[in-house]
Structures are given as C-alpha cells and as structure tokens.
Enzyme design. Structure first.
Site, PDB file in Angstrom:
ATOM      1  N   GLU A 158      44.462  32.232  61.118  1.00 39.22           N
ATOM      2  CA  GLU A 158      45.011  32.326  62.483  1.00 39.22           C
ATOM      3  C   GLU A 158      44.348  31.324  63.414  1.00 39.22           C
ATOM      4  O   GLU A 158      44.974  30.857  64.362  1.00 39.22           O
ATOM      5  CB  GLU A 158      44.858  33.753  63.016  1.00 39.22           C
ATOM      6  CG  GLU A 158      45.944  34.141  63.999  1.00 39.22           C
ATOM      7  CD  GLU A 158      47.337  34.033  63.422  1.00 39.22           C
ATOM      8  OE1 GLU A 158      48.282  33.811  64.217  1.00 39.22           O
ATOM      9  OE2 GLU A 158      47.499  34.180  62.195  1.00 39.22           O
TER      10      GLU A 158
ATOM     11  N   HIS B  23      43.505  35.951  73.751  1.00 36.48           N
ATOM     12  CA  HIS B  23      44.690  35.455  73.063  1.00 36.48           C
ATOM     13  C   HIS B  23      44.487  35.462  71.549  1.00 36.48           C
ATOM     14  O   HIS B  23      45.387  35.827  70.783  1.00 36.48           O
ATOM     15  CB  HIS B  23      45.003  34.040  73.563  1.00 36.48           C
ATOM     16  CG  HIS B  23      46.108  33.371  72.827  1.00 36.48           C
ATOM     17  ND1 HIS B  23      45.890  32.389  71.890  1.00 36.48           N
ATOM     18  CD2 HIS B  23      47.460  33.552  72.872  1.00 36.48           C
ATOM     19  CE1 HIS B  23      47.048  31.981  71.405  1.00 36.48           C
ATOM     20  NE2 HIS B  23      48.019  32.667  71.981  1.00 36.48           N
TER      21      HIS B  23
ATOM     22  N   GLU C 296      48.932  25.689  68.133  1.00 34.91           N
ATOM     23  CA  GLU C 296      49.561  26.093  69.392  1.00 34.91           C
ATOM     24  C   GLU C 296      48.968  25.310  70.567  1.00 34.91           C
ATOM     25  O   GLU C 296      49.698  24.865  71.469  1.00 34.91           O
ATOM     26  CB  GLU C 296      49.360  27.598  69.601  1.00 34.91           C
ATOM     27  CG  GLU C 296      50.088  28.169  70.794  1.00 34.91           C
ATOM     28  CD  GLU C 296      49.915  29.678  70.938  1.00 34.91           C
ATOM     29  OE1 GLU C 296      50.479  30.248  71.884  1.00 34.91           O
ATOM     30  OE2 GLU C 296      49.212  30.293  70.096  1.00 34.91           O
TER      31      GLU C 296
ATOM     32  N   GLU D  15      44.961  38.945  70.324  1.00 33.59           N
ATOM     33  CA  GLU D  15      46.384  39.306  70.245  1.00 33.59           C
ATOM     34  C   GLU D  15      46.989  38.822  68.929  1.00 33.59           C
ATOM     35  O   GLU D  15      47.743  39.540  68.271  1.00 33.59           O
ATOM     36  CB  GLU D  15      47.115  38.686  71.438  1.00 33.59           C
ATOM     37  CG  GLU D  15      48.633  38.778  71.363  1.00 33.59           C
ATOM     38  CD  GLU D  15      49.292  37.498  71.805  1.00 33.59           C
ATOM     39  OE1 GLU D  15      50.219  37.048  71.106  1.00 33.59           O
ATOM     40  OE2 GLU D  15      48.896  36.932  72.845  1.00 33.59           O
ATOM     41  N   HIS D  16      46.652  37.599  68.518  1.00 32.65           N
ATOM     42  CA  HIS D  16      47.154  37.073  67.248  1.00 32.65           C
ATOM     43  C   HIS D  16      46.661  37.912  66.071  1.00 32.65           C
ATOM     44  O   HIS D  16      47.412  38.206  65.137  1.00 32.65           O
ATOM     45  CB  HIS D  16      46.686  35.626  67.058  1.00 32.65           C
ATOM     46  CG  HIS D  16      47.572  34.614  67.703  1.00 32.65           C
ATOM     47  ND1 HIS D  16      48.243  33.650  66.996  1.00 32.65           N
ATOM     48  CD2 HIS D  16      47.921  34.424  69.007  1.00 32.65           C
ATOM     49  CE1 HIS D  16      48.941  32.888  67.819  1.00 32.65           C
ATOM     50  NE2 HIS D  16      48.760  33.341  69.051  1.00 32.65           N
TER      51      HIS D  16
END
Length: 421
Positions: free
Chosen positions: A120, A47, A127, A50-51
């Site tokens: 990030e 994940h 998140e 992906e960011h």
C-alpha cells in the site's frame, strides 16, 4: 420519517434516517480525525491508515473484504479529509447487518500486515505522483499551504513522499490509539434502514469499546496568506486565489456560499460570463466557499494561456470588487436557488444523507432539519451578499498559487492593491 439520534454509554454516536420506498441503504462510520489532527511527523498517516483498513483483518483477507460486499452487489469505500475520516458501504436493505459486520471488522481488527503495508505504500506513492502531475489538483495543496503555513490545516492530506516512505505499523497503531476513540465515532445510516436494527448492531459491534482520554485537540487555524509561484513548461498557466472566510459554525457561512455561487458557481455566474463568455480568456473558471471548524476559504481557480493570465487575474479582481457594489437581487436569488436545489437533489441519495447527518452531528452536536437549512439559505439577502463581497475585497486575508508558464503573472501584492483601489 424522522431522524433518530442516540449516544451509547461509551460515547459512540448513532444517527439514522429511514427513507421511505428505498431498497438500498448507506451505512458508515465517520471518525472525528483527519489531516489536521496529525503532528508534523505524522503528516499523511491518517490517509495511509484509511488505505490499510481494506488490507486485511484478523478474520478476513483483503480479497474477502471486497468479495463479501461485492457478492451481494454492494460497494465499500473510504476517504480522508482534513477533519474527518469516513468508512462506508452502500448495500441493499437486506444486507445491512453484513455491512455493519464488515465495517466493524476493518475498523476494530486490522492486522497491519508488514507485507501489505509495503504494497500500500507503493500505491500511495503512486497517488502522490499522480497528484503532482495534475496541475489543477496540486495547486490547491499549495494554496492551502500558503493560506495556513506551518500548521496541520495547511499540510497535504496525502503527506510527502519521504514521510510516507518511513511509516510503519507502529505509526498506524499509534494514530488509531490516539484518535479512533468511541467519542470520536459517528455511525450514520440512511435509506432502507430500520433504526432499531441499526441501534442493536451499533451496541453489538461498538458498545464494548472502552471510553478513554485522547490526544491534544487540533491546533487552532491561523490564516496567514502568501504566494507560491512554480514555473514549469506546461501548456496552460494555472492560478488559484484564496480569501479567508467564515467557519462552518459562523452564521455568515450561508452568505459566503451564496456569494461564491453568484461570483463563480455556474455558467450564469459573473466570472464565467465575463472571463469566458465575453472575453474568451479561459476555458475553466470557478469559485467555491469551503469551511472548517474554526476558519474558512473562498477559492477561485482558472486555467489559461501565459499570454492571457495577466488580463484574467486583473478582470477577476475587478469582478470581485464590483460585486460589493452592484450584486443584484436577481443574481442572489439565482444563487440561492442553485444552492438549495443542489442540496435537495443531493439528498435524494442515501449516501449523501448519511454523510450530511454525520457531518452535522460532528459540527453542531445535532442534525438540523432540511427545512431549517432551507430557511437559512432563503434568509440570505442581497445586502448580506454584498457585505460578504466587501469583506472578501477589503478585509479578508488572501493567498495566491501559480503554476506553469507564470513568470510574468501579477503577484499577490499587485492583486491586493488592485482589489483595494
């Protein structure tokens, strides 16, 4: 027009479906690598990666990536699931080449700048915090962990905060080297696309990649089941149940999906009608059937008050048990129609078509026609659905997650006993 599939010499798979009359297109790269391909110490890295794809390449800054797509009215995004990671663009037909150029750049030339990693990291920690503050999100992570304990498939896709705080450039690069291989890549395009152009662009941008050996295959899933109860002073009590179901390669997957729709897939479903409409025990309740390569889960979720939770859980179990005996032809026909219509309506979108083709190619090594899929849905009988209901009620492993004012809620053993009665 028909679907065209090709495999480049290095293993990259290409699948294209032109849709007559469309002026827009969806183009994406699906990677056969997600959360379940991580080792324990890597949990969350897929994940994170992906960011980072959008945070700059050797030729484009993060802003330039966004501007080049949005300057022509396009949309770029990505997602990570437990079995795949996808990077995709929605664009007008004249800008397909640009979309391919940007996709190839973010996948093949990321710089993983240290400063951008720190930025990030903060976004991902926010998140994670947001998910922890959203009961009807976090309860499904807990349910997954209880269903597949101490296994990659049971771990959260986001990863935990402590692990995310430690990831560095080498963690990202190592995961790419291990899993972003040509034979793990599917380029899927649908809508206003020319198959010959897509194949030429695939060869230009991805044909030079060298085939190489990868890491170990994903660990085989073992549904264990269990209970997690987290007591917290919330306004509502949240309950989620899971029952082991068929994998997506099991022919019974269609019966499982139709069973879940009839049980709790809409306003006419048994659970909605009995628990909300007839008894007023909840505002939200639903059931759904999900699947993976080697296992599957039917899940039921509801939110209610602490006072009503016990009654809600018991009536839910009673409805599950009753479905094995008296699920009607009309209910099954309605659920079949809902499943078929939902699929066909969704496939009017080129983005959904591209995603379906990528997933089918990953699962089956081919893309079944829509007509074939409709036939499989239509072939599910009332007897098939009753048999699936009996399997869920009697033989399937189960798991339970509870969150909120749930001190007095019945436990998994009590619900299992009621289900078996």
């Amino acid at each position: 027009m028909s679907i065209e599939t090709h495999t480049l010499p290095n293993g990259v798979r290409v699948v294209v479906e032109p849709m007559e009359g469309l002026k827009s297109a969806s183009v994406g790269i699906w990677i056969d690598a997600g959360g379940r391909h991580e080792r324990a110490e890597q949990n969350g890295v897929a994940h994170f990666l992906e960011h980072m794809a959008f945070k700059g390449t050797q030729t484009r800054s993060a802003l330039q990536i966004a501007e080049e797509i949005e300057d022509v009215g396009g949309y770029i995004n990505a997602y990570t699931s437990r079995e795949m990671t996808a990077y995709y663009v929605r664009i007008l037909e004249d800008d397909v080449a640009l979309a391919m150029d940007v996709l190839a750049d973010i996948l093949l030339n990321p710089v993983f700048d240290t400063r951008e990693i720190e930025v990030e990291r903060g976004v991902i920690l926010q998140e994670i915090g947001q998910a922890l503050d959203t009961p009807d999100d976090i309860i499904f992570d807990w349910l997954q962990e209880e269903s597949y304990p101490d296994q990659p498939l049971g771990r959260t896709i986001l990863g935990d905060s402590d692990r995310v705080k430690r990831f560095g450039k080498s963690d990202l690069s190592d995961f790419v080297a291990e899993h972003y291989r040509p034979d793990q890549m599917i380029l899927s395009a649908a809508g206003g696309v020319d198959p010959d152009q897509i194949l030429r662009l695939a060869e230009r941008y991805f044909g030079h990649l060298v085939a190489r050996a990868g890491g170990a295959a994903a660990e085989t899933a073992r549904f264990a089941g269990g209970e997690r109860r987290v007591v917290k002073a919330l306004e509502q009590a949240h309950i989620a149940l899971a029952f082991e179901g068929p994998s997506y390669t099991d022919p019974d997957i269609y019966a499982a999906q139709i069973h879940s729709i009839a049980l709790g897939g809409g306003m006419s479903s048994r659970l909605f009608q009995e628990l909300r409409e007839n008894r007023g025990l909840c505002y939200t309740i639903f059931a759904q059937a999900g699947a993976y390569a080697d296992t599957g889960m039917t899940t039921i979720y509801a939110g209610t008050s602490a006072e009503e939770l016990g009654a809600l859980a018991e009536v839910t179990i009673d409805e599950m048990r009753r479905a094995a005996d008296d699920m009607s032809d009309a209910e099954v026909a309605r659920a079949r129609a809902q499943m078929k219509a939902g699929m066909l309506m969704g496939l009017e979108s080129p983005s959904n078509r591209a995603e379906r083709m990528a997933r089918m190619l990953s699962i089956w090594g081919r893309v079944p026609s829509i007509e074939e899929t409709v036939e499989r849905i239509e072939a599910v009988s009332t007897a098939d659905v009753r048999a699936m209901a009996a399997r869920m009620a009697g033989q399937a492993g189960s798991a339970l997650a509870l969150y909120g004012p749930v001190e007095r809620a019945p436990g998994l053993d009590a619900l299992r006993a009621r289900l078996a009665a």
